[in-house]
Design a protein around this motif. Sequence first.
Motif, PDB file in Angstrom:
ATOM      1  N   ASP A 132       0.779  -1.231  -0.145  1.00  0.00           N
ATOM      2  CA  ASP A 132       0.119   0.021   0.040  1.00  0.00           C
ATOM      3  C   ASP A 132       0.809   1.334  -0.055  1.00  0.00           C
ATOM      4  O   ASP A 132       1.574   1.324   0.886  1.00  0.00           O
ATOM      5  CB  ASP A 132      -0.909   0.100   1.297  1.00  0.00           C
ATOM      6  CG  ASP A 132      -2.074   1.168   0.899  1.00  0.00           C
ATOM      7  OD1 ASP A 132      -1.684   2.272   0.399  1.00  0.00           O
ATOM      8  OD2 ASP A 132      -2.961   0.967   1.832  1.00  0.00           O
ATOM      9  N   SER A 136      -4.408   5.226  -4.298  1.00  0.00           N
ATOM     10  CA  SER A 136      -5.113   3.940  -5.141  1.00  0.00           C
ATOM     11  C   SER A 136      -4.297   4.345  -6.323  1.00  0.00           C
ATOM     12  O   SER A 136      -4.548   5.056  -6.991  1.00  0.00           O
ATOM     13  CB  SER A 136      -6.635   4.430  -5.424  1.00  0.00           C
ATOM     14  OG  SER A 136      -7.009   3.396  -6.256  1.00  0.00           O
ATOM     15  N   SER A 140      -3.270  -1.423  -8.353  1.00  0.00           N
ATOM     16  CA  SER A 140      -4.066  -2.010  -7.744  1.00  0.00           C
ATOM     17  C   SER A 140      -5.585  -2.238  -7.986  1.00  0.00           C
ATOM     18  O   SER A 140      -6.143  -3.266  -8.291  1.00  0.00           O
ATOM     19  CB  SER A 140      -4.093  -1.329  -6.217  1.00  0.00           C
ATOM     20  OG  SER A 140      -5.262  -1.672  -5.343  1.00  0.00           O
ATOM     21  N   TYR A 141      -5.894  -0.882  -8.901  1.00  0.00           N
ATOM     22  CA  TYR A 141      -7.158  -1.195  -9.459  1.00  0.00           C
ATOM     23  C   TYR A 141      -7.142  -2.106 -10.751  1.00  0.00           C
ATOM     24  O   TYR A 141      -8.206  -2.970 -10.629  1.00  0.00           O
ATOM     25  CB  TYR A 141      -7.408   0.242 -10.026  1.00  0.00           C
ATOM     26  CG  TYR A 141      -8.943   0.328 -10.817  1.00  0.00           C
ATOM     27  CD1 TYR A 141      -9.915   0.388 -10.177  1.00  0.00           C
ATOM     28  CD2 TYR A 141      -8.963   0.056 -12.173  1.00  0.00           C
ATOM     29  CE1 TYR A 141     -11.401   0.285 -10.771  1.00  0.00           C
ATOM     30  CE2 TYR A 141     -10.353   0.135 -12.895  1.00  0.00           C
ATOM     31  CZ  TYR A 141     -11.379   0.211 -11.945  1.00  0.00           C
ATOM     32  OH  TYR A 141     -12.662   0.158 -12.622  1.00  0.00           O
TER      33      TYR A 141
END
Length: 248
Positions: A132, A136, A140-141
């Motif tokens: 992380d 975002s 990751s998406y």
Amino acid sequence: MSIYSSLLTAKKAGEKSFAILIDPDRVKLEDIDLLVELAAKAQVDYFLVGGSLIVNNSLDHCLHAIKQRCSIPLILFPGDSYQLSYRADGILLLSLISGRNAELLIGKHVIAAPYLKTSPLEVISCGYILIDGGVSTTVSYMSNTTPIPATKTDIAVCTALAGEMLGMKLVYLEAGSGARNPVSAEMIDEVSNAVQIPLIVGGGIDTPERALMNVQAGADVVVVGNAIEKDPHLIEEIADAIHSVSPV
Ligand code: 1GP
């Protein structure tokens, strides 16, 4: 010498490497001259070429343009199984081992395998671990996976260990392109102490100081993309910082 042999040799000697990530969609062909000139002058070790999403069919052109101008090894860093080209020297066969998306653990690899088998590319398996990074990120998406929380060093260590035990040749700790928080020095330190294979670290690294901190913490290869896209003149300073770490 193969790319992987040179990574192992450097690791054994305690030498650190610098890889520039090029997103073929975002680099303009007219900017490649300057980029390659600066990279060759700074003795950049590798170019990684790829992105989570390439929409302009620009991969071959980009690889060809770089290849014509320098001998720095070109390594595909594919966001998907369609991002393949014989024009590169090698490929990181990424398995997203921090996630539980079967397509990115093995599915895409099955599709790519026959192409890779007959290609001249050096195939280097890589345990890809998403951490992380505080924002975002595209990876990751697009991967539909949850990154490992930045403070959960133990999960990152166990994931890297599992990747090594499964026979992967590299571990890549990735905070995601444009990460607000790069992977912490503590996590790099613990993961690098846990595994024998070379460790690549990238995502949100935008200063020579951060690059230096990462190699001092145990990264064998530092990857920088965004920051160099914004200011190619950072190449020299970042390369000097990474290469300043003396062999132990
Ligand atoms: C992303 O690790 C790379 O895959 C590089 O990230 O673009 O943030 O440097 P940046």
